[in-house]
Structure formats: C-alpha cells, structure tokens
Design an enzyme around this catalytic site. Structure first.
Site, short mmCIF file in Angstrom:
data_model
loop_
_atom_site.label_atom_id
_atom_site.label_comp_id
_atom_site.label_asym_id
_atom_site.label_seq_id
_atom_site.Cartn_x
_atom_site.Cartn_y
_atom_site.Cartn_z
N SER A 280 6.91 -11.21 -2.82
CA SER A 280 5.80 -10.98 -3.76
C SER A 280 5.86 -12.06 -4.84
CB SER A 280 6.00 -9.60 -4.38
OG SER A 280 5.40 -9.52 -5.64
N TYR B 289 10.52 -3.09 -8.73
CA TYR B 289 9.79 -3.84 -7.68
C TYR B 289 10.15 -5.32 -7.76
CZ TYR B 289 5.74 -5.43 -4.92
OH TYR B 289 4.92 -6.01 -3.98
P1 NAD Z 1 0.35 -0.16 1.86
O1 NAD Z 1 0.74 0.90 0.91
O2 NAD Z 1 -1.07 -0.28 2.32
O3 NAD Z 1 1.26 -0.08 3.18
C1 NAD Z 1 2.61 0.25 3.16
C2 NAD Z 1 2.92 1.07 4.40
O4 NAD Z 1 4.31 1.32 4.42
C3 NAD Z 1 2.20 2.43 4.40
O5 NAD Z 1 1.50 2.61 5.62
C4 NAD Z 1 3.35 3.44 4.28
O6 NAD Z 1 3.15 4.64 4.99
C5 NAD Z 1 4.52 2.65 4.88
N1 NAD Z 1 5.80 3.14 4.39
C6 NAD Z 1 6.13 3.49 3.12
N2 NAD Z 1 7.39 3.95 3.07
C7 NAD Z 1 7.88 3.84 4.33
C8 NAD Z 1 9.14 4.16 4.92
N3 NAD Z 1 10.15 4.67 4.19
N4 NAD Z 1 9.29 3.94 6.24
C9 NAD Z 1 8.28 3.45 6.99
N5 NAD Z 1 7.07 3.14 6.50
C10 NAD Z 1 6.87 3.34 5.18
O7 NAD Z 1 0.87 -1.52 1.19
P2 NAD Z 1 0.48 -3.04 1.46
O8 NAD Z 1 -0.34 -3.50 0.34
O9 NAD Z 1 0.00 -3.23 2.86
O10 NAD Z 1 1.91 -3.72 1.28
C11 NAD Z 1 2.72 -4.14 2.34
C12 NAD Z 1 3.83 -5.03 1.79
O11 NAD Z 1 3.24 -6.14 1.10
C13 NAD Z 1 4.75 -4.36 0.78
O12 NAD Z 1 6.06 -4.82 0.96
C14 NAD Z 1 4.23 -4.84 -0.55
O13 NAD Z 1 5.22 -4.82 -1.53
C15 NAD Z 1 3.84 -6.25 -0.19
N6 NAD Z 1 2.89 -6.89 -1.11
C16 NAD Z 1 1.64 -6.38 -1.32
C17 NAD Z 1 0.79 -7.05 -2.20
C18 NAD Z 1 -0.61 -6.55 -2.47
O14 NAD Z 1 -1.31 -7.17 -3.28
N7 NAD Z 1 -1.02 -5.49 -1.81
C19 NAD Z 1 1.20 -8.20 -2.85
C20 NAD Z 1 2.48 -8.68 -2.60
C21 NAD Z 1 3.31 -8.02 -1.71
#
Ligand code: NAD
Length: 282
Positions: free
Chosen positions: A165, A178
């Site tokens: 991130s 985070y």
């Molecule tokens: P999201 O919440 O849409 O998806 C996360 C998924 O992980 C969900 O489907 C959830 O059910 C699953 N999950 C949560 N806990 C879990 C566990 N213990 N075991 C298995 N599955 C589990 O989030 P996203 O935006 O798609 O983010 C995905 C990744 O990208 C994350 O690591 C997040 O930190 C990173 N990220 C997101 C952004 C953003 O702007 N959205 C930016 C930088 C990094």
C-alpha cells in the site's frame, strides 16, 4: 527473436487470497483473460463463488471459490488439498486478503494540546484488539498462506505477489496498524525474494494507490452525501493524476509480475498510484 507475450500464463493455477474482494476480482479477471485458472480463496465463500462465476463468464477461463481463513494454517492446508485435487499444482499465489478497520483507526490525525484531556481520539485511545486484528490480518495473513500455498512451487518454481500500500512507504495518518503491517509486507517481500531465489520462486509486491473500495469508503467519502471527505480531497490533491484509480488499472502490472516477462525481477514493490508516491506535495 523472443516473442513478447503472456502465453506462459496459459493454464497456470493462481490462488488469490481475498479473491472475493474488489481488488481480488479485478486481478482474477486480468489473469483469467491471459488463460490463468484462478482460485478465489476467501473467508466469505458466497462472495468467492459469485466472483468466480463472473470471472468464468468474462474470461472463459476456469475459476473456483474456496473458503479458508488466511489466519489459520489448518484451514489453508485443507484449502490446498482441495485446490490440488481440483486443479493440480499451485503455480502462483497472490496475497490479497487484508485491509483496515475503524477499530484500528484514530479519530484524529495529530495529537494537539486540547486533546490531552480527550485521549480516546488519539493513538492512546486505540483499541488494542483492533490494532492486533489489522496488523495480523495484513502481515500474518500474508505469511501463513505463503508458507502453505507456495510449497508446490518448490518443484519447478513459481511466483508470489504480495499486496502492499502507499501507507508502507510513508505512513498515512490515522491508520498506524495498517501502515506498520504494510511496511512489513515490503520487508518480507524482499526477505522472501532472497530466500527463495535459488529455487526459482519470485516474490514481488504491488503498492496500489487509492481505489474507492469497501474498506476505505468510510474514510474517503461521506456516508450520507457520497461527497469527498477532507481526507478524500487531500488524497486527490496528493495524486498528480488528480483522481482515484480504477481497479482494472492494476491488471497490467500484475500480469507482468506473474508472467515470464518479469522472470529476472524479484524483490520489488511497484506503486500503481497515479504518481502519489513520487509527489512531495510541492
Ligand atoms: P476488500 O475488502 O474488497 O477485499 C478483501 C477480501 O478479503 C474480502 O473478500 C474479505 O472477505 C477477504 N478476507 C478478509 N479477511 C480474510 C481472512 N481472514 N481470510 C480470508 N479472506 C479474508 O478489499 P480490497 O480493497 O479488494 O483490498 C485487497 C487488498 O488490497 C488488501 O490487502 C488491501 O489492504 C489492499 N489495498 C487496497 C487499496 C484500496 O484502495 N482499496 C489500496 C491499497 C492496498
């Protein structure tokens, strides 16, 4: 002359943790369109199955949902058995499960004199269980799946991709657990890339900038009006391209890092961020 293509990805098996989420889905579609068989591993089986069906329809490549918890080794081991029985050897792993929580988010960005009598809104008021949850989900939730699901790659090589991130390079205010966890992701990406290089397993990461998704919507937009919060405005002002990213914009970088086009690349973290990380604000 070497032909430049993603052909080597065809029929490879890639597990995407958090595959039922917004970014997981986009990455599965990107890889599926290059012929990769995707396994969407998620706590939420219903979402994973729904996304798998969409990936199949959109790309024509096989995709399945699998229920597992990235924080429980036994659950990952049974998922691995199921994946091996269904698709055979795992060639690639994307550690996508992760995110922040309001419980690990301080109400204010900085400590001020008047907050000394209202510490609940500051670092001092953070919920320890919430802090641990977010740190573990992002950090241990990358370590454990890698330990279990990259084992097949010891035979013939493979690729692991972690999801970092912007908060890993310079921590964002309000989200200390985070930020620390994502900084650890950068470190373990480098560490593992060195450790596993001799057996042909490459380990890289992407660092997405700002994409409006479920986990950050409450920080970036007003729940009632949908307007940008002041934090949302700050982010747009800090992004030279002047907008949030579209999750599809992660696909090219990820397909590149998973394919042989990057076969001499390991231990790197690529920002996909509209210039956020490069911009000092001045
Ligand atoms: P999201 O919440 O849409 O998806 C996360 C998924 O992980 C969900 O489907 C959830 O059910 C699953 N999950 C949560 N806990 C879990 C566990 N213990 N075991 C298995 N599955 C589990 O989030 P996203 O935006 O798609 O983010 C995905 C990744 O990208 C994350 O690591 C997040 O930190 C990173 N990220 C997101 C952004 C953003 O702007 N959205 C930016 C930088 C990094």
């Amino acid at each position: 002359m070497t032909k430049i293509s993603f052909d080597d990805l065809k029929n490879k098996v890639c597990v995407i943790t958090g595959g039922g989420g917004v970014i997981g889905k986009a990455l599965a579609i990107g890889l599926g369109s290059a012929g990769v068989k995707t396994v969407l591993l998620d706590l939420n089986k219903e979402m994973a199955d729904k996304v798998a069906a969409e990936v199949k329809t959109e790309t024509g490549s096989e995709s399945i949902g699998v229920e597992a918890n990235v924080l429980q080794k036994e659950s990952l081991e049974s998922a691995k058995k199921f994946i091996n029985d269904t698709f055979g050897k795992i060639d690639m792993l994307i550690n996508g499960a992760g995110g922040n929580s309001p419980k690990a988010t301080s109400a204010v960005e900085m400590m001020t004199e008047d907050l000394k009598s209202d510490l609940g809104k500051t670092f001092y008021g953070l919920d320890i269980a919430g802090f641990e949850f977010v740190f573990n989900l992002n950090f241990m939730g990358t370590i454990l799946p890698t330990m279990v699901l990259s084992k097949d790659m010891l035979d013939g090589g493979g690729v692991v991709l972690n999801v970092s991130s912007m908060s890993a390079f310079r921590p964002l205010t309000k989200v200390p657990a985070y930020s620390a966890a994502k900084a650890s992701i950068n470190s373990i990406t480098e560490w593992l890339s060195v450790h596993l290089a001799p057996v042909g397993i490459r380990v890289n990461a992407i660092a997405p900038g700002f994409f409006l998704t479920n986990q950050n919507r409450f920080l970036l937009t007003d729940e009632q009006t949908g307007e940008l919060t002041s934090r949302g405005h700050k982010i747009i002002n800090g992004t030279p391209m002047g907008r949030f990213g579209e999750v599809e914009e992660l696909q090219g970088t990820v397909n590149y890092l998973m394919s042989d086009l990057s076969k001499f690349v390991t231990g790197i973290v690529i920002p996909v961020d509209g210039g956020f990380n490069a911009y000092s604000g001045v």
